[in-house]
Design a protein around this motif. Structure first.
Motif, PDB file in Angstrom:
ATOM      1  N   UNK C 137       0.840  -1.195   0.000  1.00 35.78           N
ATOM      2  CA  UNK C 137       0.000   0.000   0.000  1.00 35.78           C
ATOM      3  C   UNK C 137       0.875   1.245   0.000  1.00 35.78           C
ATOM      4  N   UNK C 152      -6.524  -7.655   7.652  1.00 39.14           N
ATOM      5  CA  UNK C 152      -7.759  -7.490   6.891  1.00 39.14           C
ATOM      6  C   UNK C 152      -8.287  -8.861   6.448  1.00 39.14           C
ATOM      7  N   UNK C 156     -11.858 -10.279   7.617  1.00 44.03           N
ATOM      8  CA  UNK C 156     -12.801 -10.601   6.543  1.00 44.03           C
ATOM      9  C   UNK C 156     -13.279 -12.042   6.670  1.00 44.03           C
ATOM     10  N   UNK C 177     -18.618 -14.963  -1.861  1.00 44.07           N
ATOM     11  CA  UNK C 177     -18.669 -13.505  -1.852  1.00 44.07           C
ATOM     12  C   UNK C 177     -17.500 -12.928  -1.072  1.00 44.07           C
ATOM     13  N   UNK C 178     -17.225 -13.545   0.063  1.00 40.48           N
ATOM     14  CA  UNK C 178     -16.119 -13.062   0.896  1.00 40.48           C
ATOM     15  C   UNK C 178     -14.809 -13.136   0.137  1.00 40.48           C
ATOM     16  N   UNK C 180     -14.355 -13.211  -3.109  1.00 40.60           N
ATOM     17  CA  UNK C 180     -14.379 -12.240  -4.208  1.00 40.60           C
ATOM     18  C   UNK C 180     -14.002 -10.860  -3.702  1.00 40.60           C
ATOM     19  N   UNK C 181     -14.598 -10.489  -2.614  1.00 42.01           N
ATOM     20  CA  UNK C 181     -14.314  -9.184  -2.007  1.00 42.01           C
ATOM     21  C   UNK C 181     -12.830  -9.064  -1.665  1.00 42.01           C
ATOM     22  N   UNK C 182     -12.323 -10.083  -1.026  1.00 38.70           N
ATOM     23  CA  UNK C 182     -10.923 -10.065  -0.621  1.00 38.70           C
ATOM     24  C   UNK C 182      -9.998  -9.934  -1.827  1.00 38.70           C
ATOM     25  N   UNK C 184     -10.463  -8.915  -4.859  1.00 39.57           N
ATOM     26  CA  UNK C 184     -10.510  -7.595  -5.502  1.00 39.57           C
ATOM     27  C   UNK C 184      -9.812  -6.570  -4.628  1.00 39.57           C
ATOM     28  N   UNK C 185     -10.114  -6.637  -3.323  1.00 37.95           N
ATOM     29  CA  UNK C 185      -9.517  -5.662  -2.400  1.00 37.95           C
ATOM     30  C   UNK C 185      -7.997  -5.690  -2.465  1.00 37.95           C
ATOM     31  N   UNK C 186      -7.457  -6.881  -2.639  1.00 37.91           N
ATOM     32  CA  UNK C 186      -6.009  -7.008  -2.666  1.00 37.91           C
ATOM     33  C   UNK C 186      -5.435  -6.591  -4.005  1.00 37.91           C
ATOM     34  N   UNK C 187      -6.341  -6.302  -4.961  1.00 44.66           N
ATOM     35  CA  UNK C 187      -5.924  -5.744  -6.246  1.00 44.66           C
ATOM     36  C   UNK C 187      -5.032  -6.664  -7.039  1.00 44.66           C
TER      37      UNK C 187
ATOM     38  N   UNK D 137     -24.029  -9.620  -4.327  1.00 46.84           N
ATOM     39  CA  UNK D 137     -23.169 -10.796  -4.478  1.00 46.84           C
ATOM     40  C   UNK D 137     -23.969 -11.951  -5.048  1.00 46.84           C
ATOM     41  N   UNK D 148     -24.337  -7.927   4.469  1.00 49.70           N
ATOM     42  CA  UNK D 148     -22.979  -8.472   4.467  1.00 49.70           C
ATOM     43  C   UNK D 148     -21.963  -7.362   4.155  1.00 49.70           C
ATOM     44  N   UNK D 152     -18.922  -5.922   6.388  1.00 51.64           N
ATOM     45  CA  UNK D 152     -17.529  -5.896   5.934  1.00 51.64           C
ATOM     46  C   UNK D 152     -16.978  -4.477   6.059  1.00 51.64           C
ATOM     47  N   UNK D 156     -13.846  -3.620   8.411  1.00 53.02           N
ATOM     48  CA  UNK D 156     -12.686  -3.037   7.731  1.00 53.02           C
ATOM     49  C   UNK D 156     -12.309  -1.717   8.376  1.00 53.02           C
ATOM     50  N   UNK D 159     -10.712  -2.280  11.799  1.00 56.01           N
ATOM     51  CA  UNK D 159      -9.330  -2.748  11.683  1.00 56.01           C
ATOM     52  C   UNK D 159      -8.411  -1.617  11.241  1.00 56.01           C
ATOM     53  N   UNK D 177      -5.182   3.396   2.539  1.00 55.19           N
ATOM     54  CA  UNK D 177      -5.069   1.996   2.144  1.00 55.19           C
ATOM     55  C   UNK D 177      -6.369   1.253   2.435  1.00 55.19           C
ATOM     56  N   UNK D 181      -8.726  -0.569  -0.394  1.00 53.45           N
ATOM     57  CA  UNK D 181      -9.084  -1.975  -0.278  1.00 53.45           C
ATOM     58  C   UNK D 181     -10.610  -2.137  -0.343  1.00 53.45           C
ATOM     59  N   UNK D 184     -12.148  -1.296  -3.917  1.00 52.48           N
ATOM     60  CA  UNK D 184     -11.904  -2.365  -4.880  1.00 52.48           C
ATOM     61  C   UNK D 184     -12.741  -3.581  -4.524  1.00 52.48           C
ATOM     62  N   UNK D 185     -12.773  -3.889  -3.226  1.00 53.08           N
ATOM     63  CA  UNK D 185     -13.520  -5.063  -2.791  1.00 53.08           C
ATOM     64  C   UNK D 185     -14.988  -4.973  -3.180  1.00 53.08           C
TER      65      UNK D 185
END
Lengths: 189, 189, 189, 189
Positions: C137, C152, C156, C177-178, C180-182, C184-187, D137, D148, D152, D156, D159, D177, D181, D184-185
Motif C-alpha cells: 500500500x 484485513x 474478513x 462472496x467473501x 471475491x471481495x478479498x 478484488x480488495x487485494x488488487x 453478491x 454483508x 464488511x 474493515x 481494523x 489503504x 481496499x 476495490x472489494x
DNA sequence: CATGAATGAGGATTCATTCAT
DNA sequence: TATGAATGAATCCTCATTCAT
C-alpha cells in the motif's frame, strides 16, 4: 450522606477478630470473623481492605487498649521502683482481665503479617520506659540496651501472664515473682 | 527387622521442614517441603501420618539437636555459675550457627499444632536445671518455681538470640548481657 | 512414576474451555470448565497454572488446529489465486465444521487476557502469506502492508464465517462472496 | 414535566463508562464507573436499571455520536466515490479523535451483553448505505448482500482504525489503504 | 432524589490427603 | 515402597444490586 460506616461494626469486627485470632491464630478465616461479628463476609472488607490490614489494625487496637490500661493511674508521686511495679501489675491485671486480647496480642507478636511499620506505630504509643529499664549493658549503645531491655520486659511479662492465667490460684504469686525477676535482672539498687 | 523406610529421607524431610517453617511459618505447604527434601509429595505422608505429625516430630527433632549441643561439654568440674554461663553460651552459639533451626523452633514454640504431650516429651530430654535456676519464688511451690524459671530462661534465651542474630557485630555483647540479666534475675549470690 | 498427566484430560479441559468461552466469553468460570471436562476444579490447576494460562494455551491450541486445517492439502501445483481460494475455503469450512472453536477463537482474539507473546507464537505457526496478500500500500513499508493485509484477511474471514454460520442455506454464497471481495480488495490481476 | 434526573449525571456516567469499558472491557466494575463519573455507587442504578442496561445505552450513545460525526457534512453534490471516501475519512478521523470511544465501541461490538434489539436500534440510526455498498453478491438476496457488505465495511473500518491509531505517523496511509481496499472489494468501476 | 453501607453469591486459587500406578 | 495426579473443601476477595438514611 447515607448510613455512615458504623463504629459499632468496626469494633465488633475487631473484637471478633481478637477472639478468633486468640483461639485459632492468624489463620482464622475471615468468614468466621465476620459471622462472629454479626455481619456479612463482604462487609468485613468494607472496613478492612484485606485480611492483613485487619490483622495490622487489630494489633494497633489491642496495643492501644493495653496502653490505655497502663497509663490509667497517675504515678508521678511515686519512686521509680514503685512506678515500675505499678505498671507491671497493671499489665498483668489487664491480661488476666482480657485473656483473649492478651492471647491475640501474643499471636500477632510473632506473626509476620504484622508489618514493621505497624510495630513502630504501636511502639510509639507507649510512654518512654528508658528510665525504668535503666542500665546500659556493656558493649551495647544506649539505644541498643534500651531496645533490648524493653523486649526482655515484654517477653517476661508475656510469660508471666501466661503462667498467671493458667494458674488462677497462684496468679498473684507469679505476678510478684515475675516483677522480682525483672527488677533484679535490670540491676536496679 | 530393620526399619523399612529410609532414614535419609526422613531426615531430609525434617531438614526441609525446618527450613520452610523457619521462613514461612507452620503454614508452609507440605508440597514445598517434599520438593525441598527431594521426594515426591505423597512420600511425605509415608513418613509422617499428617502434617501435624510432621510438625510435632520436627519439634522433637530440633529440641533434640539443641539438647545435644548443650550437653556437648563435660562441665562437672566447674562452679554453678560457670556451668550455667557455659550452657547459656552453647545455646546462643547453637542458635547463631543454625539460624533456621532456631527460627523454626520459635515458630513451633507458639504454634498450637505442637501438642502438650510433644512439649512434655521434649522437656524430658533436657537435663535437670533445677539446680541452676535455684531459688523458690515466694508463694510458689518448688515445682511451680522451677517450671516458671525454666520458662523465663527459655524466653530470655530466645529473645537474646534474636537480637544477637539480627546484629552480628554485637552478638557477643547481647549474649553477655542476656546472661547477666538472667543471672541477676535468678538472684544467685 | 505414578499416573502421568493425562493428555486426555488436558484435551478435555481445552475442549470444555473452548465450548464455554464460545458461549460465555472469557469470563466463563473455571468451575464450569472443569465440570464440563469431567474433572475436579482443582485438577484444572494442575494442567494450567492460572485461568489466564488456560486461555492463552487455548488460543494456541485453536490456532494450531486451524493451521492444521489450512495446510491439509498440497497446493504447490496451483496458481496463486487458486491456492488463495483453496486456503480461504478451508478456513471457512473449518469454521463451519467447528463453530464453537471458531467462536471461541474470535472471543480470544479481542480479549486482553491473550498476551502479545502468545499472539506472536500463534502467528509464527502460520505459513507465510506475503505472496498472497501481495501489493504494498502506498505510504506503508512492505512489512506494514503485509501486517495490515493479513489482519484485513483475518477479519474478513471471521466476518464471512459468522454470516455463513448464521445462514447455513447461503453459506457457500457467503464463502464465495467473501473471497471475491478479498481478492478484488487485494488488487490482484 | 421535565425529566427529573439530571442529564449531566447521565452523560457523566456514559462518559465514564466509555472510558472504563475502553480500558478494562465490559467487566469494568460499576463502582469504578460511578466514581469516575463523580457520583455515588447507588446513583448509577437510578439512571440505569442494571449494568447491562448501562452497556446497551452506552452502545447506543456511542453509535449515535459516531453517526453524528459521519453526517456532519452535506455531501449531496459529490460523486458516489467521493461521498463514500468522505464518509470513510470521517469515520477514521472520529476514531482517531476519540480513541476511547472507538475502543469502547469495539469492546461492545463483540460483547454478548449488547442485545440484538439494541444493535438493531443502532443500525437504524445510520443513513442508508445500500447505494454505496452497491453490488449484489452472487447467490445472495439484495438484503443479504447489503447486510454483508455493511458488516464488511464496519469491520474493515475498525481494523483500519486500530492500525491507524497504533501508528500515528502512518495513520493517513492506513486510512487511504483501507479505503482503497474497500472500494476495490466492493467492485465499483 | 442522592448516597454509600450492606449484602452474599460467586470467582480464582491453594493445599492436605488419598490412591492408582 | 515411591510416586505424583486427582480431589474438593476451604480461603480470600469482588461486585452488582438493594435500601436505610
Amino acid at each position: 450522606m447515607a448510613r455512615p460506616l458504623s463504629e459499632d461494626k468496626q469494633f465488633a469486627l475487631l473484637a471478633a477478630a481478637a477472639e478468633l485470632v486468640a483461639l485459632q491464630g492468624v489463620g482464622a478465616p475471615t468468614s468466621q470473623i465476620a459471622r462472629q461479628a454479626g455481619v456479612a463476609e463482604g462487609t468485613l472488607f468494607r472496613y478492612f481492605a484485606t485480611k492483613d490490614d485487619l490483622l495490622n489494625q487489630l494489633y494497633l487496637h489491642l496495643k492501644s487498649e493495653l496502653c490505655t490500661a497502663l497509663t490509667a493511674e497517675n504515678l508521678a508521686a511515686y519512686s521509680l521502683k514503685e512506678r515500675a511495679h505499678a505498671v507491671w501489675n497493671l499489665y498483668i491485671d489487664w491480661g488476666l482481665a482480657h485473656p483473649l486480647a492478651a492471647k491475640a496480642l501474643s499471636q500477632l507478636h510473632v506473626s509476620d503479617k504484622v508489618l514493621p511499620e505497624t510495630r513502630a506505630k504501636a511502639h510509639a504509643m507507649f510512654p518512654d520506659v528508658s528510665e525504668i529499664v535503666g542500665n546500659v549493658f556493656a558493649g551495647l549503645s544506649q539505644q541498643q540496651s534500651t531496645a533490648f531491655s524493653e523486649m526482655l520486659l515484654g517477653t517476661l511479662a508475656e510469660t508471666t501472664l501466661s503462667f498467671a492465667a493458667s494458674n488462677p490460684a497462684q496468679s498473684q504469686s507469679y505476678k510478684a515473682a515475675g516483677f522480682a525477676f525483672l527488677w533484679r535482672g535490670l540491676a536496679h539498687d
